[in-house]
Design a protein around this motif. Structure first.
Motif, PDB file in Angstrom:
ATOM      1  N   ASN A  83       0.846  -1.197   0.000  1.00 49.74           N
ATOM      2  CA  ASN A  83       0.000   0.000   0.000  1.00 49.74           C
ATOM      3  C   ASN A  83       0.881   1.246   0.000  1.00 49.74           C
ATOM      4  OD1 ASN A  83      -2.978  -1.058   0.619  1.00 49.74           O
ATOM      5  ND2 ASN A  83      -1.551  -2.245   1.862  1.00 49.74           N
ATOM      6  N   LYS A  84       1.187   1.736  -1.180  1.00 53.73           N
ATOM      7  CA  LYS A  84       2.157   2.824  -1.325  1.00 53.73           C
ATOM      8  C   LYS A  84       1.683   4.149  -0.750  1.00 53.73           C
ATOM      9  CE  LYS A  84       4.908   0.017  -3.375  1.00 53.73           C
ATOM     10  NZ  LYS A  84       6.007  -0.575  -2.589  1.00 53.73           N
ATOM     11  N   GLU A  85       0.371   4.299  -0.551  1.00 54.21           N
ATOM     12  CA  GLU A  85      -0.114   5.557   0.027  1.00 54.21           C
ATOM     13  C   GLU A  85       0.012   5.569   1.550  1.00 54.21           C
ATOM     14  OE1 GLU A  85      -4.377   6.187  -0.180  1.00 54.21           O
ATOM     15  OE2 GLU A  85      -4.685   4.054  -0.597  1.00 54.21           O
ATOM     16  N   TRP A  86       0.474   4.463   2.119  1.00 57.41           N
ATOM     17  CA  TRP A  86       0.636   4.365   3.554  1.00 57.41           C
ATOM     18  C   TRP A  86       2.110   4.307   3.929  1.00 57.41           C
ATOM     19  CZ3 TRP A  86      -3.078   4.592   7.310  1.00 57.41           C
ATOM     20  CH2 TRP A  86      -4.410   4.506   6.888  1.00 57.41           C
ATOM     21  N   ARG A  87       2.420   4.863   5.106  1.00 56.86           N
ATOM     22  CA  ARG A  87       3.786   4.800   5.621  1.00 56.86           C
ATOM     23  C   ARG A  87       3.742   4.590   7.134  1.00 56.86           C
ATOM     24  NH1 ARG A  87       4.611   9.648   8.196  1.00 56.86           N
ATOM     25  NH2 ARG A  87       3.268  11.382   7.542  1.00 56.86           N
ATOM     26  N   ILE A  88       4.802   4.036   7.662  1.00 56.04           N
ATOM     27  CA  ILE A  88       4.932   3.923   9.115  1.00 56.04           C
ATOM     28  C   ILE A  88       5.011   5.321   9.718  1.00 56.04           C
ATOM     29  CG2 ILE A  88       6.576   3.347  10.940  1.00 56.04           C
ATOM     30  CD1 ILE A  88       5.193   0.914  10.242  1.00 56.04           C
ATOM     31  N   ASP A  89       4.218   5.548  10.736  1.00 53.80           N
ATOM     32  CA  ASP A  89       4.303   6.790  11.517  1.00 53.80           C
ATOM     33  C   ASP A  89       5.060   6.428  12.786  1.00 53.80           C
ATOM     34  OD1 ASP A  89       3.990   9.226  12.711  1.00 53.80           O
ATOM     35  OD2 ASP A  89       1.816   9.072  12.986  1.00 53.80           O
ATOM     36  N   PRO A  90       6.366   6.707  12.844  1.00 51.71           N
ATOM     37  CA  PRO A  90       7.191   6.159  13.928  1.00 51.71           C
ATOM     38  C   PRO A  90       6.735   6.606  15.316  1.00 51.71           C
ATOM     39  CG  PRO A  90       8.557   7.044  12.162  1.00 51.71           C
ATOM     40  CD  PRO A  90       7.159   7.505  11.899  1.00 51.71           C
ATOM     41  N   VAL A  91       6.678   5.655  16.209  1.00 50.69           N
ATOM     42  CA  VAL A  91       6.401   5.935  17.614  1.00 50.69           C
ATOM     43  C   VAL A  91       7.686   6.399  18.275  1.00 50.69           C
ATOM     44  CG1 VAL A  91       5.669   4.920  19.811  1.00 50.69           C
ATOM     45  CG2 VAL A  91       4.590   4.181  17.654  1.00 50.69           C
ATOM     46  N   THR A  92       7.607   7.414  19.105  1.00 48.93           N
ATOM     47  CA  THR A  92       8.778   7.903  19.821  1.00 48.93           C
ATOM     48  C   THR A  92       8.750   7.415  21.270  1.00 48.93           C
ATOM     49  OG1 THR A  92       7.640   9.961  20.420  1.00 48.93           O
ATOM     50  CG2 THR A  92       8.905   9.957  18.365  1.00 48.93           C
ATOM     51  N   ALA A  93       9.917   7.377  21.888  1.00 54.52           N
ATOM     52  CA  ALA A  93      10.031   6.847  23.244  1.00 54.52           C
ATOM     53  C   ALA A  93       9.185   7.623  24.237  1.00 54.52           C
ATOM     54  CB  ALA A  93      11.493   6.853  23.681  1.00 54.52           C
ATOM     55  N   ASP A  94       9.041   8.937  24.026  1.00 58.61           N
ATOM     56  CA  ASP A  94       8.289   9.732  25.005  1.00 58.61           C
ATOM     57  C   ASP A  94       6.776   9.524  24.908  1.00 58.61           C
ATOM     58  OD1 ASP A  94       7.790  11.062  22.650  1.00 58.61           O
ATOM     59  OD2 ASP A  94       8.622  12.978  23.286  1.00 58.61           O
ATOM     60  N   GLU A  95       6.308   8.754  23.925  1.00 60.90           N
ATOM     61  CA  GLU A  95       4.896   8.407  23.830  1.00 60.90           C
ATOM     62  C   GLU A  95       4.558   7.146  24.623  1.00 60.90           C
ATOM     63  OE1 GLU A  95       2.946   9.181  19.766  1.00 60.90           O
ATOM     64  OE2 GLU A  95       5.018   8.687  19.247  1.00 60.90           O
ATOM     65  N   LEU A  96       5.566   6.457  25.111  1.00 57.46           N
ATOM     66  CA  LEU A  96       5.385   5.146  25.721  1.00 57.46           C
ATOM     67  C   LEU A  96       5.567   5.192  27.235  1.00 57.46           C
ATOM     68  CD1 LEU A  96       7.397   3.041  23.114  1.00 57.46           C
ATOM     69  CD2 LEU A  96       4.907   3.299  23.268  1.00 57.46           C
ATOM     70  N   PRO A  97       4.941   4.253  27.957  1.00 61.30           N
ATOM     71  CA  PRO A  97       5.173   4.154  29.397  1.00 61.30           C
ATOM     72  C   PRO A  97       6.632   3.844  29.686  1.00 61.30           C
ATOM     73  CG  PRO A  97       3.262   2.847  28.738  1.00 61.30           C
ATOM     74  CD  PRO A  97       3.963   3.269  27.482  1.00 61.30           C
ATOM     75  N   GLN A  98       7.081   4.132  30.890  1.00 63.12           N
ATOM     76  CA  GLN A  98       8.447   3.834  31.270  1.00 63.12           C
ATOM     77  C   GLN A  98       8.697   2.330  31.153  1.00 63.12           C
ATOM     78  OE1 GLN A  98       7.704   5.424  35.362  1.00 63.12           O
ATOM     79  NE2 GLN A  98       8.593   3.506  36.066  1.00 63.12           N
ATOM     80  N   GLY A  99       9.873   1.979  30.643  1.00 57.37           N
ATOM     81  CA  GLY A  99      10.214   0.576  30.465  1.00 57.37           C
ATOM     82  C   GLY A  99       9.914   0.033  29.096  1.00 57.37           C
ATOM     83  N   PHE A 100       9.261   0.824  28.236  1.00 64.44           N
ATOM     84  CA  PHE A 100       8.936   0.409  26.876  1.00 64.44           C
ATOM     85  C   PHE A 100       9.734   1.263  25.895  1.00 64.44           C
ATOM     86  CE2 PHE A 100       5.447  -0.781  29.510  1.00 64.44           C
ATOM     87  CZ  PHE A 100       4.921  -1.943  28.978  1.00 64.44           C
ATOM     88  N   ALA A 101      10.022   0.704  24.717  1.00 62.10           N
ATOM     89  CA  ALA A 101      10.792   1.446  23.723  1.00 62.10           C
ATOM     90  C   ALA A 101      10.380   1.002  22.325  1.00 62.10           C
ATOM     91  CB  ALA A 101      12.293   1.212  23.918  1.00 62.10           C
TER      92      ALA A 101
END
Length: 425
Positions: free
Chosen positions: A376-394
């Motif tokens: 699906n060329k019209e779609w792309r990964i929207d990267p998750v950043t570390a500050d969006e996640l609970p502590q201990g997740f990456a």
């Protein structure tokens, strides 16, 4: 076989446990789904709970129980032999559940007759006479241990083994804007993320402060990540596919989204509606097939928590360690590929799609996400950043989230999950 009128006290509970194990190990049913039929003869709630506890403990320790049984028999018993099943029930009680040895064996002998009864009694006595013990932590089924070690490394497989040794803690998600510090104090818990409190296992949920007032709902910390990644709704429209029992729907509604929730199970959607009523949150509910639902499209955001092998919730549901083999995983992945393609069609240009599975299998996570973007060329990964996640997740190196065994281990762990966020256009 001894008539049921002559059974020792406690035998009906062990018979129910035997039915539960047969349902899981021979017929491939989820443990919870088998409860009503297996426990139909038990009137008392505590007897039903004990039958469940016996079956669950056997499922956690099957490999180790079988090692003891095989060491005490000249020829291995068939995997599905009733004598093996009954020995597992007796041994797990005596060696892991503090049941007196006499009670552990006398309550199971009526479940077999003739030669098998003598065999069960003899093997049980031999194991205990020889000082048999069960390792702590238990070993995973060999096929599962090998698969997870291959996918995530030996350290992750060992962490998975350790995680089934103790009951997991309970995570609570709170409505946005709640005073979390105050609630963490009231509940004697710890907050590991915004709008989150973790409490120890073993407490009766409906008796906790805030339950009747609908301030919070039970939701594993990893399961709360997908909705977190959609942020504040500010009145925008979101579709929650495969939504029941509603944790993510409530998160989205609490975060200001106008939510449509879809699930094909009428019973599970009734539970979602009950949860919405208890919390005072609102969403439009639809009993429908997520693979064909189109009402209201396009949406600003679609969240697809797809049906999967559920291997990520093995800490709470050890039956998945035995039910989710390669065929189940392959079938689930095939269904997910279709669902994510359909979900993408329901997203407006510039909108967001979050795909999630509570699975520890790359075929249901990373491979689905990779194939979706490639097709699906019209779609792309929207990267998750570390500050969006609970502590201990990456996030991983491309911005997806893989919750492996061992994540947050020092705080009690987390369910296995895969989450990817995509942007259209």
């Amino acid at each position: 076989m001894t008539s049921r009128q002559e059974d020792p006290a406690g035998t009906p509970t062990r018979r129910a446990a035997l039915r539960l194990l047969d349902a899981v190990l021979r017929r491939g049913l989820p443990l919870e789904a088998a409860m009503d039929a297996a426990c139909a003869e038990l009137d008392r709630g505590d007897d039903r709970a004990f039958a469940h506890a016996i079956a669950a403990e056997v499922l956690r320790r099957t490999s180790d129980l079988d090692a003891l049984i095989d060491a005490a028999t000249e020829r291995p018993l068939p995997a599905d032999a009733k004598a093996r099943m009954v020995l597992r029930i007796a041994l797990v009680q005596a060696l892991a559940m503090n049941t007196p040895q006499h009670a552990a064996i006398t309550t199971v002998l009526p479940l077999v007759d003739g030669g098998p009864r003598k065999l069960v009694h003899g093997v049980f006595a031999h194991v205990l006479r020889e000082g048999g013990t069960l390792p702590d932590p238990p070993h995973l089924p060999p096929a599962v241990a090998e698969r997870w070690a291959r996918s995530w490394g030996a350290q992750a497989a060992e962490a998975a083994r350790r995680s089934i040794a103790v009951p997991p803690p309970v995570d609570l998600s709170f409505k946005a804007g709640t005073d979390i510090a105050d609630w963490a104090g009231q509940l004697e818990g710890e907050s590991l993320a915004p709008d989150h409190v973790r409490i120890p296992a073993g407490r009766r949920i409906v008796d906790l402060p805030g339950y009747d007032d609908g301030v919070w709902w039970v939701q594993d910390i990893a399961a709360a990540i997908p909705a977190r990644l959609l942020g504040n709704g500010a009145g925008r429209r979101a579709l929650d596919l495969c939504a029941a029992p509603g944790g993510k729907t409530m998160q989205l509604a609490s975060a200001g989204w106008t939510v449509d929730a879809v699930d094909m199970s009428e019973a599970r959607m009734a539970r979602l509606s009950e949860n919405l009523e208890r919390t005072g949150l609102t969403a439009r509910t639809h009993v429908a097939d997520a693979g064909s639902f189109r009402e209201g499209a396009p949406y600003d955001a679609v969240l697809l928590d797809a049906p999967c092998s559920a291997t990520g919730i093995f800490r709470r549901h050890p039956d998945v360690l035995h039910r989710a083999g390669t065929r189940v995983i392959a079938d689930a992945a095939e269904a997910q590929a279709g669902l994510i393609g359909h979900a993408a069609e329901l997203v407006a240009t510039g909108g967001t799609l979050v795909y999630a599975v509570c699975s520890l299998e790359a075929d249901e996570g990373e491979q689905i996400a990779k194939a979706f973007v490639a097709a699906n060329k019209e779609w792309r990964i929207d990267p998750v950043t570390a500050d969006e996640l609970p502590q201990g997740f990456a996030p991983d190196k491309v911005g997806r989230v893989r919750v492996r065994p061992g994540t947050l281990a020092e705080k009690g762990g987390a369910d296995g999950f895969f989450i990817a966020r995509f942007r259209r256009g």
